[in-house]
Design an enzyme around this catalytic site. Structure first.
Site, PDB file in Angstrom:
ATOM      1  CD  GLU A  60      14.607  79.750  13.981  1.00  0.00           C
ATOM      2  OE1 GLU A  60      14.538  78.509  13.987  1.00  0.00           O
ATOM      3  OE2 GLU A  60      15.248  80.398  14.833  1.00  0.00           O
ATOM      4  CG  HIS A 129      24.926  85.325  15.032  1.00  0.00           C
ATOM      5  ND1 HIS A 129      25.182  83.978  15.012  1.00  0.00           N
ATOM      6  CD2 HIS A 129      24.200  85.541  16.164  1.00  0.00           C
ATOM      7  CE1 HIS A 129      24.662  83.408  16.097  1.00  0.00           C
ATOM      8  NE2 HIS A 129      24.065  84.326  16.803  1.00  0.00           N
TER       9      HIS A 129
HETATM   10  C1  LIG Z   1      17.851  77.907  14.318  1.00  0.00           C
HETATM   11  C2  LIG Z   1      18.337  78.860  15.357  1.00  0.00           C
HETATM   12  N1  LIG Z   1      17.498  79.798  15.823  1.00  0.00           N
HETATM   13  C3  LIG Z   1      17.897  80.691  16.731  1.00  0.00           C
HETATM   14  C4  LIG Z   1      19.178  80.663  17.217  1.00  0.00           C
HETATM   15  C5  LIG Z   1      19.639  81.713  18.227  1.00  0.00           C
HETATM   16  N2  LIG Z   1      19.833  81.049  19.522  1.00  0.00           N
HETATM   17  C6  LIG Z   1      21.040  80.646  19.911  1.00  0.00           C
HETATM   18  S1  LIG Z   1      20.971  79.787  21.332  1.00  0.00           S
HETATM   19  C7  LIG Z   1      19.301  79.986  21.448  1.00  0.00           C
HETATM   20  C8  LIG Z   1      18.576  79.371  22.604  1.00  0.00           C
HETATM   21  C9  LIG Z   1      18.848  77.902  22.700  1.00  0.00           C
HETATM   22  O1  LIG Z   1      18.274  77.365  23.833  1.00  0.00           O
HETATM   23  P1  LIG Z   1      18.536  75.871  24.225  1.00  0.00           P
HETATM   24  O2  LIG Z   1      18.233  74.979  23.078  1.00  0.00           O
HETATM   25  O3  LIG Z   1      17.770  75.621  25.467  1.00  0.00           O
HETATM   26  O4  LIG Z   1      20.089  75.748  24.481  1.00  0.00           O
HETATM   27  P2  LIG Z   1      20.978  76.524  25.544  1.00  0.00           P
HETATM   28  O5  LIG Z   1      21.522  77.721  24.843  1.00  0.00           O
HETATM   29  O6  LIG Z   1      20.114  76.832  26.699  1.00  0.00           O
HETATM   30  O7  LIG Z   1      22.065  75.562  25.882  1.00  0.00           O
HETATM   31  C10 LIG Z   1      18.819  80.715  20.391  1.00  0.00           C
HETATM   32  C11 LIG Z   1      17.401  81.074  20.208  1.00  0.00           C
HETATM   33  C12 LIG Z   1      20.022  79.673  16.699  1.00  0.00           C
HETATM   34  N3  LIG Z   1      21.286  79.565  17.101  1.00  0.00           N
HETATM   35  N4  LIG Z   1      19.580  78.788  15.786  1.00  0.00           N
END
Ligand SMILES: Cc1ncc(C[n+]2csc(CCOP(=O)(O)OP(=O)(O)O)c2C)c(N)n1
Ligand SMILES: Cc1ncc(C[n+]2csc(CCOP(=O)(O)OP(=O)(O)O)c2C)c(N)n1
Ligand SMILES: [Mg+2]
Ligand SMILES: [Mg+2]
Lengths: 326, 362, 326, 362
Positions: A60, A129
């Site tokens: 972000e 959220h």
């Molecule tokens: C700072 C932040 N930005 C956005 C989100 C929303 N979000 C939740 S999971 C995710 C994707 C995460 O991907 P990854 O790090 O590959 O982990 P995975 O969910 O695949 O285990 C996002 C964008 C968040 N939780 N925290």
């Protein structure tokens, strides 16, 4: 004229402006192929290409920071923060740069960007959220902070935000995304950014709110009308800069005011409105200015959410108390 | 166990401290007509710096960050840039800014406390001084993306310090630019110190260039006190970026010969002798040694150059000192494109109290 | 009993608590060998060693984030942010984690940390070094926000902040660091965190402020006393949680209130106090509640700084207007 | 030009998808008594996941993030940890949490919207689920520093996703831990997707392990669907960290076989066939194949295990569903160690409106 819900109205406004201004682009996490987790950007990448609808890496700070670099170089980025609880890493760039670039360079460079995020609770979402981060921005000079409360206003205000030559934080009430539909003319007509909207006229009390809680405020106004209390309902819409004139004009007539918002009460933006009344409307006030807001507690997880959000019951209660005072 | 990826970091130096060539020099370095303006620019920067410090000491300038000993980094890089490229500086890059056309009085105005100093008459698209460490890397990545989107042959060139490489913004910005293959060149001015924190305690990484590996791009080291090496590496990175080759990182190894800023007293945390030794490696001496070898320079021209630079600096100082403070309306007139009506009352108050303030401070 | 200025008082409080509680440690940029850019931590590393006085790499997000990890594991980190304008990258960790860890784990883990930063203008510092970021924190549930206004209060409040079992943001007015000295008993006595301090008694008007602007408020009170207007001066000291009781008690007596702060006015914390009066003190108010604050503009560079900071003149003017009203 | 630093990233896999050993196995992998609990733990995780998704679909649970296909990462790492180590998880690491003693009903309570789910009766010092991506890396670095300062032989083990490696917190936390030589092990669960963004568009880096180079520490890749490789690499990193060798990064390459969460519909952005193919590599099948080769497993025991895990999950679900929602006071009682007097009035209001709310939402 189409019947649109709020998230569709956002989508239409984005599409309209991308169609008419090649400088506009959209960036954020999952905004492209996926069309955004709430589908606000659905179809945009197919229509305008991946160069103008960018799925960014997950960061972000850089979403805000690169948007500033783009804006300074003549683009009009509309950056999406996926959920309001993840807006905090953008604040450094918004406060130290976006809101200051014009002043810092005496107008040589500017920062026409929009930072959009879904905001607020009520959909039983996971932790982080359901935040209402507006007070993090309302003390920041050089910024506009806008919160729409209906599909029509979302459409018109977002168009205005994108066209505005300065940075705008645009908080979209998640709870309203699909709550109701409304006729929205997709005609590219923007709404003014610096005014409050009067949603309902009344002479007994002024109810001031913005965003999702206007739902409860209007429901409360209905109940109160049945009791013979005619409430005027104002949608602040643009928190900063604040149109205190409209609020004062109303309170001068009604003499009473209840302010409703979903963010925690202490240090919330409702305080600014109450302070404006204490300074400029004091002589009109017939009763204490009450705020109905979230308690000063961490946004709870879903099981307590409905006990946390300001409710019709609490609003009605505050209005009754305010009406009793003299 | 299989090895899936290999990386390395290379170091480049062309001129040793005595100005002797250690390797075949790039073409430009054999042409005094190219080198002399760089030599002048480094001198100008140094004379400007000492003048600025003197102004600060006499209360005529605010806190100031000098580039003493690191002149080759800013000048070398800026000399490789095209006019339409965009500089995204930190607060120690006036050497680069001057070469791009920023006026010395503008830089003085900025540090003297007047925003109009960032309204450069010269490079209108260059970014202003950036104080919040490393944030400019994200701005540069965004700027680079704008150039790419519009298919402009421009590069965003960003400067930051060794300490700044610890900050998330550096890494995030780099990762975005790399993912986007955007035309950005990042120059790490490794002057060995982040205020009192030495390079070794800033990170366990042996080089700062290797941090580029995290973003999947190339990082190289150059001797930052060898302007030939700096300019050469910058040119290569700029050409590559302009040709669609994506971003690059250059770690220019130099040394901060002065205090961090005029607000700092480096004797509190570092050894004066160690600093003294570093003077043997400084970049102006090195280029002078080389120019002397080329017989493109002599004491008379040196004297003439110093005089001319000093005059230019003095003229800038005069222009700066002659600039009246901004009116109170300046706080309001560039806040937004148009002042919102809600702010009119505050502007009225400000005007009512203009120059009638100062009780308790000022 | 020693005569200390404010920054020395901070230093003494840190040293006292490090001496008496091995869990306390100090971290930040240049806090070790250099003793902090304002010398708040001078001598601590020599005395307590580099393991308890850590020169961190240059990264505010990680300063806050690692402090949270330390605090959760039983340490009591006191993290320094070098200048207030660089506090923004900490906000994500402060809002999403520090202020929530106890609630999130129902008390299983907690976050006894202090985030200290010099704050405010008046020393002709460079860009970003003169911010008043308190409103970024005052809407955050689970946080305490403290601003000392004298060496004695800095000493006692900082001790209290370090000992507090929950996170505290501690904003030290840079302008006061060396402005004056005061007798401070280095006896480890903390001051209470949740109360306002009455600095001067008076029955004509209540002046409410905190931090550096109390200098101008007191100077204004002196001038006003010469005119026969006896002002009561309150130092809020702990902005959150706010001791509204003391303020209400005073305004109930005086009927008039002017709130003074150095942060921008709109959405500033002064609004919360005015809102408290509009709700709970309305019937006592004889005059509109005025705020004297910075304009809603970007903190200017040095040449305009004195025109930006709330001045004695502006305070006196506001008080006179408030006294005229009836 | 001289090469000043070389790096490489190694990849380790012991078992191929058919459960055949590709290299001499570590000791533990030859001992069914060690492997069978891991096999059970992976099964339990998977059965829990499918039950949780079913609960969500029927409105009895909130949004839930399953670990389908990535069970070996959490289980393998947790099995190498000591009890006194500390887990700093993301939101997809209940596989690791269960092995550490977190109860299944606690995890359900959390996703069901009750904070008491994070008040683990078991590992009292483990961190709760962390939703803000990558922030936990900083917490882990701080926790690791606390262990180092107090000279405790404990390691902070942190999990994050492939997408999370783009965030500044990941890099800053890593850099701090490395500069401090603090005992931290970071596990990147590279499941190839960050919601809809595939690994390749997340960063230009060819491996995620190489991001460790930026912090000056070692990064290795393992086959994240090979629990032998995962546990082995984790054990090595843990031992080294515990012995004062500083932090390490392990990229465990796996695949997200399910949707991102129950709120996601992955068919919008990825090819069902490509996902289908990945099932051949999933970790439970692989370990079962190996155990079958060892003759340490058979269909009957499999049936028995599934039954037993299902019962355990069902019991947890019952306990979860039987837990009444918290009283409204729960919002106040753990906000601070002691509720500030200023908040009493709000608490009174909350009590007055308890269960009399819900107008317009709920
Ligand atoms: C700072 C932040 N930005 C956005 C989100 C929303 N979000 C939740 S999971 C995710 C994707 C995460 O991907 P990854 O790090 O590959 O982990 P995975 O969910 O695949 O285990 C996002 C964008 C968040 N939780 N925290
Ligand atoms: C985000 C942020 N934190 C702290 C500071 C205060 N500060 C100014 S310069 C500096 C050190 C920077 O070191 P380095 O990046 O090596 O650059 P140098 O000054 O040596 O050129 C610090 C800590 C700042 N400007 N921004
Ligand atoms: Mg440096
Ligand atoms: Mg992933």
């Amino acid at each position: 004229m189409a019947e649109l819900n709020l998230v569709e109205a956002v989508n239409h406004a984005l599409a309209y402006e991308m169609e008419h201004d090649p400088a506009v682009l959209v960036l954020g996490e999952d905004v492209g192929v996926n069309g955004g987790v709430f589908r606000a950007t659905v179809g945009l990448q197919a229509r305008f290409g991946p160069a103008r609808v960018l799925d960014t890496p997950l960061a972000e700070t850089a979403i805000a920071g690169t948007a500033i670099g783009m804006a300074a170089m003549g683009l009009k980025p509309v950056a999406e923060i996926q959920f309001s609880g993840f807006i905090y890493p953008t604040i450094d760039h918004i406060v130290n740069h976006a809101s200051r670039l014009r002043n810092r360079t005496r107008g040589r460079l500017s920062c026409p960007m929009v930072l959009r995020t879904p905001s607020g609770g009520g959909i039983h979402a996971p932790e982080h959220h359901s935040e209402n981060p507006e007070a993090l921005f309302t003390n920041v000079p050089g910024l506009r902070v806008v919160v729409p409360s209906s599909p029509q206003r979302a459409y018109g205000l977002l168009l205005a935000a994108i066209r505005d030559p300065d940075p705008v934080v645009f908080l979209e009430p998640t709870r309203l995304y699909r709550l109701f539909k409304q006729e929205v003319a997709d005609d590219g007509e923007a709404l003014p950014l610096d005014v409050c909207f009067t949603l309902r006229a009344g002479n007994d009390i002024t109810l001031v709110s913005w965003g999702a809680t206007l739902q409860e405020v209007q429901a409360a106004a209905d109940l109160l009308a049945a009791e013979g209390v005619m409430a005027e309902v104002l949608d602040v819409a643009t928190l900063k800069p604040l149109d205190m004139e409209t609020i004062l004009e109303s309170v001068t007539r009604t003499g009473r005011c209840v302010i409703v918002h979903e963010a925690a009460q202490t240090g919330g933006f409702g305080a600014e409105i109450a302070a404006g009344l204490a300074e400029h409307g004091l002589y009109s006030l017939l009763a204490p200015v009450r705020r109905v807001a979230a308690y000063d507690v961490v946004v709870p997880l879903a099981r307590l959410e409905s006990q946390y959000l300001p409710s019709v019951e609490r609003i009605v209660d505050a209005v009754r108390k305010t009406m009793e005072a003299s | 166990m299989t090895s899936v990826s290999q990386f390395q970091v290379d170091f480049t130096r062309f001129l040793d401290p005595q100005g002797e060539a250690l390797a075949p020099l790039p073409d430009f370095a054999q042409d005094p007509a190219v080198l002399l303006p760089l030599y002048r620019a480094m001198h100008l920067t140094r004379i400007f710096d000492s003048k600025a410090i003197a102004l600060q000491r006499t209360g005529k300038l605010g806190t100031f960050a000098s580039a003493l000993g690191q002149e080759a980094v800013g000048v070398g890089v800026a000399s490789a840039m095209a006019g339409e490229d965009v500089l995204v500086p930190s607060y120690r890059d006036h050497g680069a800014q001057f070469l791009r056309g920023v006026k010395m009085e503008e830089v003085l105005l900025y540090w003297g406390g007047d925003e109009s100093g960032s309204n450069y008459a010269g490079p209108r698209s260059d970014f202003p001084v950036c104080v919040p460490i490393a944030t400019q890397v994200c701005h540069a990545a965004g700027a680079a993306y704008a150039f790419k989107l519009r298919e402009e042959a421009r590069v965003a060139v960003c400067f930051l310090g060794d300490g700044a490489t610890s900050k998330g913004d550096f890494y995030e910005g780099l990762n975005f630019a790399a993912a986007w293959q955007a035309p950005m060149v990042v120059i790490i001015n490794n002057n060995q110190w982040a205020i009192s924190v030495p390079r070794e305690r800033q990170t366990a990484a042996r080089t700062l260039a290797q941090k580029a590996i995290a973003a999947g791009i190339e990082g190289v080291q150059v001797d930052g006190n060898d302007i030939v090496a700096v300019r050469h590496a910058a040119q290569q990175a700029l050409d590559k970026a302009r040709d669609g080759g994506g971003p690059a990182v250059i770690e220019a190894i130099s040394y901060r010969l002065g205090d961090h800023t005029t607000a700092d007293d480096a004797t509190r945390y570092r050894d004066a002798e160690a600093v003294e030794k570093q003077w043997a490696f400084e970049p102006i001496l090195r280029l002078r040694n080389y120019l002397l070898r080329l017989e493109a320079w002599d004491a008379k021209r040196e004297e003439q150059l110093v005089k001319e630079c000093t005059e230019a600096v003095n003229a800038a100082v005069e222009a700066y000192l002659a600039t009246p403070p901004p009116p109170v309306t300046a706080m309001f007139d560039q806040l937004f494109a148009t002042l919102p009506p809600a702010m009119q009352a505050q502007l009225d108050t400000a005007l009512r109290f203009e120059n009638k303030q100062g009780g308790g401070h000022g």
